[in-house]
Motif scaffolding. Structure first.
Motif, PDB file in Angstrom:
ATOM      1  N   LYS A 223       0.700  -1.069  -0.069  1.00 19.31           N
ATOM      2  CA  LYS A 223       0.091  -0.113   0.078  1.00 19.31           C
ATOM      3  C   LYS A 223       0.854   1.212   0.056  1.00 19.31           C
ATOM      4  O   LYS A 223       2.185   1.315   0.363  1.00 19.31           O
ATOM      5  N   CYS A 224       0.619   2.120  -0.703  1.00 20.86           N
ATOM      6  CA  CYS A 224       1.209   3.493  -0.634  1.00 20.86           C
ATOM      7  C   CYS A 224       0.380   4.841   0.431  1.00 20.86           C
ATOM      8  O   CYS A 224       1.013   5.704   0.803  1.00 20.86           O
ATOM      9  N   ASP A 225      -0.819   4.517   0.655  1.00 24.67           N
ATOM     10  CA  ASP A 225      -1.583   5.459   1.552  1.00 24.67           C
ATOM     11  C   ASP A 225      -1.962   5.061   2.790  1.00 24.67           C
ATOM     12  O   ASP A 225      -3.225   5.360   3.211  1.00 24.67           O
ATOM     13  N   SER A 226      -1.277   3.995   3.526  1.00 19.82           N
ATOM     14  CA  SER A 226      -1.876   3.485   4.609  1.00 19.82           C
ATOM     15  C   SER A 226      -0.693   3.100   5.743  1.00 19.82           C
ATOM     16  O   SER A 226       0.204   2.952   5.405  1.00 19.82           O
ATOM     17  N   CYS A 229       1.433  -0.112   5.524  1.00 23.09           N
ATOM     18  CA  CYS A 229       1.847  -0.254   4.178  1.00 23.09           C
ATOM     19  C   CYS A 229       2.882  -1.641   4.006  1.00 23.09           C
ATOM     20  O   CYS A 229       2.876  -1.967   2.666  1.00 23.09           O
TER      21      CYS A 229
END
Length: 648
Positions: A223-226, A229
């Motif tokens: 993930k890139c927005d958590s 990630c």
């Protein structure tokens, strides 16, 4: 790099035991029968990323000021006990408060000369971090590396192969939101990392993110927005930080099982990696011409093909001919891995097909680092075809089809050996015995000691089991027998096996300390007569002795004294108050009598405010300090005794 001065080397006890036990101190002519475990010292390396950045959340807009990380850590009470640090400053180190495990972590912050955006991280940068760890390996008990998130999996995976014979914990962490923001993930990740590095021995490279610690070479950034990630799709987390800290010790990489040597070795850096490696993702748009063009890249040594499903290539004769030419004529090593994120090993799955390595249960980061490591070792193509499928650093599961284990057999140790022999492939039987001694017997012996199974412990010994080898907490069979008051097992270990009587676990405790807190006087005297010592972290003994004085626990004080700790003046709290100060506060004349006539206590020592126990008693008597239910008889008796001591 900025090291901020040389830090003294830690004393080491064996290669796997990084406890720093002080020698027995000779105080006032009497030997102090106590070993003290110093708090573990950790090196924190700030390599890249937004942890101490100022400005916007986006890493591309961050500004990192030199020294700002240490300033921010000092201002967070859970990461730095500022008062304790000022009083006990060690070469510019910071010190955490006492943890739930009863110890502090001392750590040194080292910033690299250039704290960069992690997207700029190169192989040279990763190698530099490995060299820093190697250079400081003997000085510190563990390492914490702060990295940017973008390349954290590449950093962790490469370090897991670079750091050969690693016997200490290396933790990598980072954050998406800097410490400069009120709501951030940096604080918790750093706290979890310091607790892990400062309290537990997990001899591998791990990544700590979002209340979990993963084996680094099994991680992917999914993930890139958590804040969660980083994940490990095909391998469970080694540690979970919840209400309790749960460590899956059965999953921790046993160095001897993958890269076995009979002698314990110090850390070595692998030879420089060969980085002429490329990864190609196979898609319906990938043409044979594309692949042919890439494989003709000058100096290319390896091509990793991300294929479909289980690492399967399209059925195309022209493509096969191109790959065969690259392999046989150009000497390029070909590896097929899967594009799939998840996938468990399949029994009897072929690892090499037509000279091409096929391994689907490995991450692209691990495949790249592993082949770079093997090429750097100078192995031939045939040797690499044999070694790459092996599980070298826990990066892939080695498939073993174990037979059903019959635990009911009379000679169960032989049964374990038979099972190992049948499932070990080409491994030597002597190696199996070493694995038994290092990894099976310690844990099995500790369990048997806990449950009082003396005959099975004897069976362990008859099969050449070494009952002195500790488990991953540094605890031996004798520790567990003492903690559970298994008297027959204790006497067997000490009188017949002649087991080491004073092994120190990783938290600093000896078996005799376990007996002390159980208040078994006869067993305590048995240990002492056989050379036992009470060993525990100094602050634990301070708390035990002072609380005994405050609570009037004369029984515990007598056990401590008769157990060999004679100089009770040595144990003072942060205010320099000793047990006599505590006994006066609780108006316990029995404790004062014990200290005077048996312990030969020195009542002249003053606390932080310059008061002796006698002056404290006078102050209480004069009502300058108001205490509920003031016992005039007791306080008068104490004042009289202390005054007599002062006149002697």
């Amino acid at each position: 790099m900025s090291s901020g001065g040389e830090t003294p080397k830690l004393k080491s006890q064996g290669s796997r035991h990084d406890t720093t036990n002080s020698s027995l101190a000779n105080i006032g002519g009497a030997q102090q029968n106590l070993q003290v475990l110093n708090d573990r010292k950790v090196l924190m390396i700030y390599a890249s990323g937004a942890t101490a950045a100022e400005g916007e959340v986006s890493e591309s807009h961050m500004t990192v000021l030199k020294g700002r990380l240490e300033q921010r850590l000092k201002n967070i009470s859970f990461l730095c006990d500022l008062e304790y640090t000022q009083y006990h400053n060690q070469e510019g180190c910071l010190t955490t408060p006492i943890s739930e495990f009863g110890r502090r972590t001392v750590y040194k912050v080292m910033e690299l000369e250039q704290i960069t955006n992690s997207r700029q991280t190169s192989y040279v940068d990763i190698r530099h971090i490995a060299e820093i760890i190697k250079e400081n390996y003997e000085k510190y008990s563990a390492f914490v590396i702060l990295s940017g998130i973008a390349t954290i999996t590449y950093l962790g995976t490469n370090l897991s192969f670079m750091l050969e014979n690693l016997q200490k914990t290396v933790v990598i962490t980072g954050s998406l939101i800097p410490l400069s923001f009120m709501r951030n993930d940096a604080f918790q990740n750093i706290l979890d990392s310091l607790i892990l590095a400062g309290h537990f021995l997990i001899p591998e490279v791990v990544i700590v993110m979002d209340h979990k610690a993963y084996r680094a070479n099994r991680c992917r950034q999914l993930k890139c927005d958590s804040l969660d990630c980083i994940e490990s799709p095909n391998f469970p987390p080694l540690v979970e930080f919840g209400i309790n800290i749960e460590i899956k010790w059965q999953l921790v990489l046993r160095r001897g099982e993958q890269m076995f040597t009979n002698d314990e070795s110090t850390l070595e850096l692998a030879p420089p990696f060969v980085t002429d490696i490329i990864i190609i993702k196979i898609t319906p748009y990938t043409s044979v011409e594309h692949i042919r063009h890439i494989l003709n890249t000058p100096k290319l040594r390896c091509c990793i093909l991300e294929c479909y499903h289980f690492g399967e290539m399209p059925h195309n004769q022209e493509l096969y001919n191109v790959l065969l030419y690259a392999q046989q004529q150009l000497g390029i090593i070909l590896i097929q891995i899967s594009q799939c994120t998840k996938g468990q090993p399949i029994i009897n799955f072929k690892k090499v097909v037509n000279g091409i390595i096929v391994q689907y249960d490995i991450t692209p980061e691990s495949a790249q680092a592993k082949i770079a490591y093997l090429l750097g070792k100078g192995y031939s193509q045939q040797e690499i075809l044999r070694k790459f499928p092996q599980n070298l650093q826990g990066e892939t599961e080695s498939v073993r089809q174990f037979e059903k284990f019959e635990g009911q057999k009379q000679h169960f140790i032989q049964t374990i050996l038979e099972t190992l022999q049948k499932t070990s492939g080409d491994e030597q039987i002597s190696q199996n015995m070493d694995i038994m001694n290092k990894y099976i017997i310690p844990n099995l012996g500790c369990f048997l000691a806990t449950t009082g199974q003396l005959e099975l412990i004897k069976d362990l010994r008859r099969n050449e089991g070494n009952l002195n080898i500790p488990d991953f907490d540094g605890r031996t069979v004798l520790h567990l027998a003492a903690a559970n008051k298994q008297i027959e097992i204790i006497k067997y270990l000490i009188e017949e096996v002649h087991a080491e009587i004073n092994p120190i676990d990783y938290l600093g405790y000896s078996p005799m300390y376990e007996v002390l807190i159980s208040r078994d006087k006869e067993l305590l005297l048995f240990f002492q007569q056989n050379g036992g010592i009470i060993s525990a972290p100094h602050h634990v003994m301070v708390d035990l002795i002072l609380s005994s004085g405050l609570n009037g626990d004369l029984q515990m004080l007598e056990l401590i004294f008769h157990g060999g700790i004679k100089n009770l003046n040595e144990f003072v709290n942060v205010d320099n108050r000793n047990i006599a100060h505590m006994a006066v506060m609780s108006m316990n004349s029995k404790i004062i009598k014990f200290l005077r006539f048996k312990a030969k206590f020195d009542f002249s020592e003053r606390d932080r405010w310059g008061s002796t126990p006698y002056e404290n008693a006078i102050e209480i008597k004069s009502k300058k300090i108001k205490l509920q239910m003031l016992n005039e008889v007791s306080i008068n008796e104490i004042i009289e005794m202390l005054a007599t001591i002062g006149n002697e």
